[in-house]
Design a protein around this motif. Structure first.
Motif, mmCIF file in Angstrom:
data_model
loop_
_atom_site.group_PDB
_atom_site.id
_atom_site.type_symbol
_atom_site.label_atom_id
_atom_site.label_comp_id
_atom_site.label_asym_id
_atom_site.label_seq_id
_atom_site.Cartn_x
_atom_site.Cartn_y
_atom_site.Cartn_z
ATOM 1 N N PRO A 251 73.673 33.681 77.527
ATOM 2 C CA PRO A 251 73.321 33.591 78.950
ATOM 3 C C PRO A 251 73.978 32.401 79.646
ATOM 4 O O PRO A 251 73.971 32.330 80.874
ATOM 5 C CB PRO A 251 71.794 33.447 78.918
ATOM 6 C CG PRO A 251 71.464 32.951 77.555
ATOM 7 C CD PRO A 251 72.496 33.528 76.659
ATOM 8 N N TYR A 252 74.547 31.501 78.876
ATOM 9 C CA TYR A 252 75.265 30.360 79.455
ATOM 10 C C TYR A 252 76.319 30.823 80.450
ATOM 11 O O TYR A 252 76.511 30.215 81.512
ATOM 12 C CB TYR A 252 75.897 29.550 78.321
ATOM 13 C CG TYR A 252 76.955 28.559 78.758
ATOM 14 C CD1 TYR A 252 76.610 27.282 79.172
ATOM 15 C CD2 TYR A 252 78.307 28.902 78.737
ATOM 16 C CE1 TYR A 252 77.580 26.363 79.563
ATOM 17 C CE2 TYR A 252 79.282 28.006 79.130
ATOM 18 C CZ TYR A 252 78.931 26.740 79.545
ATOM 19 O OH TYR A 252 79.896 25.850 79.939
ATOM 20 N N PHE A 253 77.019 31.898 80.113
ATOM 21 C CA PHE A 253 78.112 32.363 80.966
ATOM 22 C C PHE A 253 77.584 32.989 82.263
ATOM 23 O O PHE A 253 78.247 32.916 83.289
ATOM 24 C CB PHE A 253 78.984 33.351 80.189
ATOM 25 C CG PHE A 253 79.643 32.736 78.989
ATOM 26 C CD1 PHE A 253 80.699 31.858 79.133
ATOM 27 C CD2 PHE A 253 79.185 33.013 77.711
ATOM 28 C CE1 PHE A 253 81.311 31.269 78.030
ATOM 29 C CE2 PHE A 253 79.779 32.440 76.605
ATOM 30 C CZ PHE A 253 80.839 31.561 76.759
ATOM 31 N N ARG A 254 76.414 33.582 82.245
ATOM 32 C CA ARG A 254 75.817 34.124 83.466
ATOM 33 C C ARG A 254 75.417 32.983 84.400
ATOM 34 O O ARG A 254 75.566 33.086 85.625
ATOM 35 C CB ARG A 254 74.610 35.000 83.119
ATOM 36 C CG ARG A 254 73.789 35.445 84.325
ATOM 37 C CD ARG A 254 74.631 36.226 85.317
ATOM 38 N NE ARG A 254 75.014 37.523 84.802
ATOM 39 C CZ ARG A 254 75.971 38.283 85.349
ATOM 40 N NH1 ARG A 254 76.646 37.829 86.401
ATOM 41 N NH2 ARG A 254 76.272 39.452 84.838
ATOM 42 N N ARG A 255 74.907 31.918 83.836
ATOM 43 C CA ARG A 255 74.531 30.777 84.669
ATOM 44 C C ARG A 255 75.753 30.086 85.266
ATOM 45 O O ARG A 255 75.721 29.595 86.391
ATOM 46 C CB ARG A 255 73.714 29.767 83.846
ATOM 47 C CG ARG A 255 72.367 30.292 83.356
ATOM 48 C CD ARG A 255 71.501 29.168 82.812
ATOM 49 N NE ARG A 255 72.118 28.491 81.674
ATOM 50 C CZ ARG A 255 71.904 28.820 80.419
ATOM 51 N NH1 ARG A 255 71.100 29.852 80.117
ATOM 52 N NH2 ARG A 255 72.491 28.159 79.430
ATOM 53 N N LYS A 256 76.835 30.071 84.511
ATOM 54 C CA LYS A 256 78.030 29.345 84.955
ATOM 55 C C LYS A 256 78.839 30.138 85.974
ATOM 56 O O LYS A 256 79.442 29.557 86.885
ATOM 57 C CB LYS A 256 78.902 29.000 83.739
ATOM 58 C CG LYS A 256 80.068 28.067 84.056
ATOM 59 C CD LYS A 256 80.771 27.620 82.794
ATOM 60 C CE LYS A 256 81.892 26.651 83.092
ATOM 61 N NZ LYS A 256 81.424 25.365 83.639
ATOM 62 N N PHE A 257 78.848 31.469 85.837
ATOM 63 C CA PHE A 257 79.673 32.298 86.715
ATOM 64 C C PHE A 257 78.792 33.286 87.466
ATOM 65 O O PHE A 257 78.136 34.131 86.868
ATOM 66 C CB PHE A 257 80.735 33.047 85.900
ATOM 67 C CG PHE A 257 81.629 32.131 85.126
ATOM 68 C CD1 PHE A 257 82.593 31.376 85.765
ATOM 69 C CD2 PHE A 257 81.473 31.986 83.763
ATOM 70 C CE1 PHE A 257 83.403 30.502 85.059
ATOM 71 C CE2 PHE A 257 82.274 31.124 83.044
ATOM 72 C CZ PHE A 257 83.248 30.370 83.689
ATOM 73 N N THR A 258 78.808 33.187 88.790
ATOM 74 C CA THR A 258 77.929 34.007 89.625
ATOM 75 C C THR A 258 78.604 35.268 90.122
ATOM 76 O O THR A 258 77.950 36.115 90.731
ATOM 77 C CB THR A 258 77.445 33.189 90.828
ATOM 78 O OG1 THR A 258 78.596 32.687 91.549
ATOM 79 C CG2 THR A 258 76.595 32.013 90.350
ATOM 80 N N SER A 259 79.900 35.420 89.861
ATOM 81 C CA SER A 259 80.597 36.630 90.305
ATOM 82 C C SER A 259 81.775 36.915 89.387
ATOM 83 O O SER A 259 82.344 36.003 88.775
ATOM 84 C CB SER A 259 81.098 36.473 91.745
ATOM 85 O OG SER A 259 82.212 35.590 91.795
ATOM 86 N N TYR A 260 82.165 38.175 89.340
ATOM 87 C CA TYR A 260 83.327 38.570 88.556
ATOM 88 C C TYR A 260 84.598 37.964 89.143
ATOM 89 O O TYR A 260 85.529 37.599 88.412
ATOM 90 C CB TYR A 260 83.445 40.096 88.512
ATOM 91 C CG TYR A 260 82.380 40.763 87.697
ATOM 92 C CD1 TYR A 260 82.511 40.887 86.317
ATOM 93 C CD2 TYR A 260 81.226 41.268 88.292
ATOM 94 C CE1 TYR A 260 81.528 41.500 85.549
ATOM 95 C CE2 TYR A 260 80.235 41.877 87.548
ATOM 96 C CZ TYR A 260 80.388 41.986 86.179
ATOM 97 O OH TYR A 260 79.408 42.588 85.435
#
Length: 409
Positions: A251-260
């Motif tokens: 989930p670290y990557f979801r928190r760091k990046f909010t859009s494709y």
């Protein structure tokens, strides 16, 4: 009497006369990645007692293994065992050690073991590459170089440096030996990913794998990278996997990046601090081609295999004199359906035969001449020589294919 009950995952099974009584015993390794408890991966000897098999555990720790290669490396008359380590459970790309079990009059014991830190072993072959009378072992490794353990008179092994072995880091799925130039020593065929892929790979632009724990939860979150041009035409290092795949990992990557869109422009240095990653946690691939390695009195010369052999991963190699001219030929097979959707199936290899000419040249036999059509992921090859020679190919999630050699009149 105990029936032969094999483990859920057997990466390698081999028949060999361990105790020297004239009949074959069976070695069965355990491997895979499904079991949560690494203690499940026990390795077994099934000793042949008058046609009934009695199981004992090999004196090895429990770990995910890949291959077993028997050979009498110390020349004492019985078969010793090299056992290759694969991925350490839950810690890709880290690996367990590999081991050499020394056979002492038909018995293996914890006191007669050598241990080697070799990385993720995929294949190995025994061969006296330096012609000193003692067989060495050459080892194919994933995300690594080909390793050579030099046999020091049956007493110990010395690992040659990367400079001595070519320094080519690849995915290296397979390795086989044969005297293809007819000069009296073994040469080597090594199978790699091939050149028919979407990556740019070289010494300047290697593929990389960083073993890090991004969310500090104790689990490894490997990040694979490669080079592509950015919007300004400059080669930059980007993650290979898409955002969905990385979010599924942590989930670290979801928190760091909010859009494709934001993620698609992020080079790897915007995601992790590479300078803070220990060198032992960094893996690189600088070549994806498959090669033949010519052996000139222990000096190795790497030559790219013909383009026909670069279309797909070479997982299995069969070395055999197929046309009766006393010069070894080779059959190359493989393919891989395990990659992500963006990469797709590697399935262009339908069974490639290279006829050796003895002058460091090969004739490529197309399917129209060889008669082979090996569909799918070929995971095993066997040639049965006899009155009616047979080629048997085992296909993962497919049928066994059997081909009969037609004798020319």
């Amino acid at each position: 009497e105990v029936p032969v009950i094999l483990h859920d995952f057997n990466p390698d099974i081999i028949l060999v006369d361990v105790d020297g009584d004239g009949d074959n015993d069976l070695i069965a390794l355990s491997g895979g990645y499904a079991n949560e408890d690494e203690n499940d991966y026990q390795h077994s000897l099934y000793e042949n007692k008058n046609g009934s098999f009695v199981r004992t555990s090999l004196p090895l720790p429990a770990f995910c293994a890949s291959i077993v290669r028997p050979f009498d490396f110390d020349h004492d008359g019985d078969k010793d065992l090299f056992v290759g380590g694969r991925v350490k459970r839950g810690s890709f790309p880290f690996s367990s050690n590999s081991y050499l079990l020394i056979n002492d009059h038909g018995k293996f014991s914890e006191k007669q073991i050598m241990s080697f830190d070799l990385g993720m072993v995929t294949d190995a072959v025994w061969s006296d590459f330096n012609k000193d009378g003692w067989e060495d072992i050459l080892i194919a490794r994933e995300w690594n170089t080909i390793a050579i353990l030099e046999n020091n008179k049956g007493q110990k092994f010395n690992q040659l440096s990367n400079d001595q072995t070519g320094g080519k880091s690849g995915f290296w799925y397979s390795i086989r030996a044969g005297d293809f130039d007819n000069d009296g020593d073994d040469d080597y065929v090594v199978g790699n990913l091939g050149e028919n892929n979407r990556f740019t790979v070289s010494n300047e632009y290697p593929m990389s794998l960083y073993a890090i724990d991004v969310d500090k939860n104790g689990a490894i979150d490997p990040i694979t990278t490669s080079y592509w041009k950015d919007e300004n035409g400059v080669m930059q290092e980007y993650p290979v996997n898409y955002l969905d795949e990385m979010v599924a990992q942590s989930p670290y990557f979801r928190r760091k990046f909010t859009s494709y869109t934001k993620f698609s422009h992020m080079i790897v240095d915007s995601i992790v601090n590479r300078s803070a990653i220990p060198d032992s946690n960094k893996y690189h691939v600088n070549v994806t081609s498959s090669f033949i390695v010519w052996n000139d009195k222990g000096k190795l010369d790497w030559q790219r295999l013909p383009s026909a052999a670069q279309t797909s991963p070479i997982k299995k190699i069969l070395v055999q004199d197929l046309n009766g001219d006393k010069i070894p030929d080779m059959l190359l097979a493989g393919n891989d359906h395990s990659y992500d959707v963006s990469t797709g199936y590697y399935d262009a290899n339908k069974g490639i035969i290279l006829i050796g000419k003895g002058n460091k040249k090969f004739e490529v036999l197309p399917a129209s001449k060889s008669g082979l059509l090996l569909q799918g992921q070929v995971e095993s090859l066997l040639f049965l020589d006899g009155n009616t020679p047979l080629l048997i190919a085992g296909v993962n999630r497919g049928n066994i294919s059997v081909y009969k050699k037609i004798q020319k009149k």
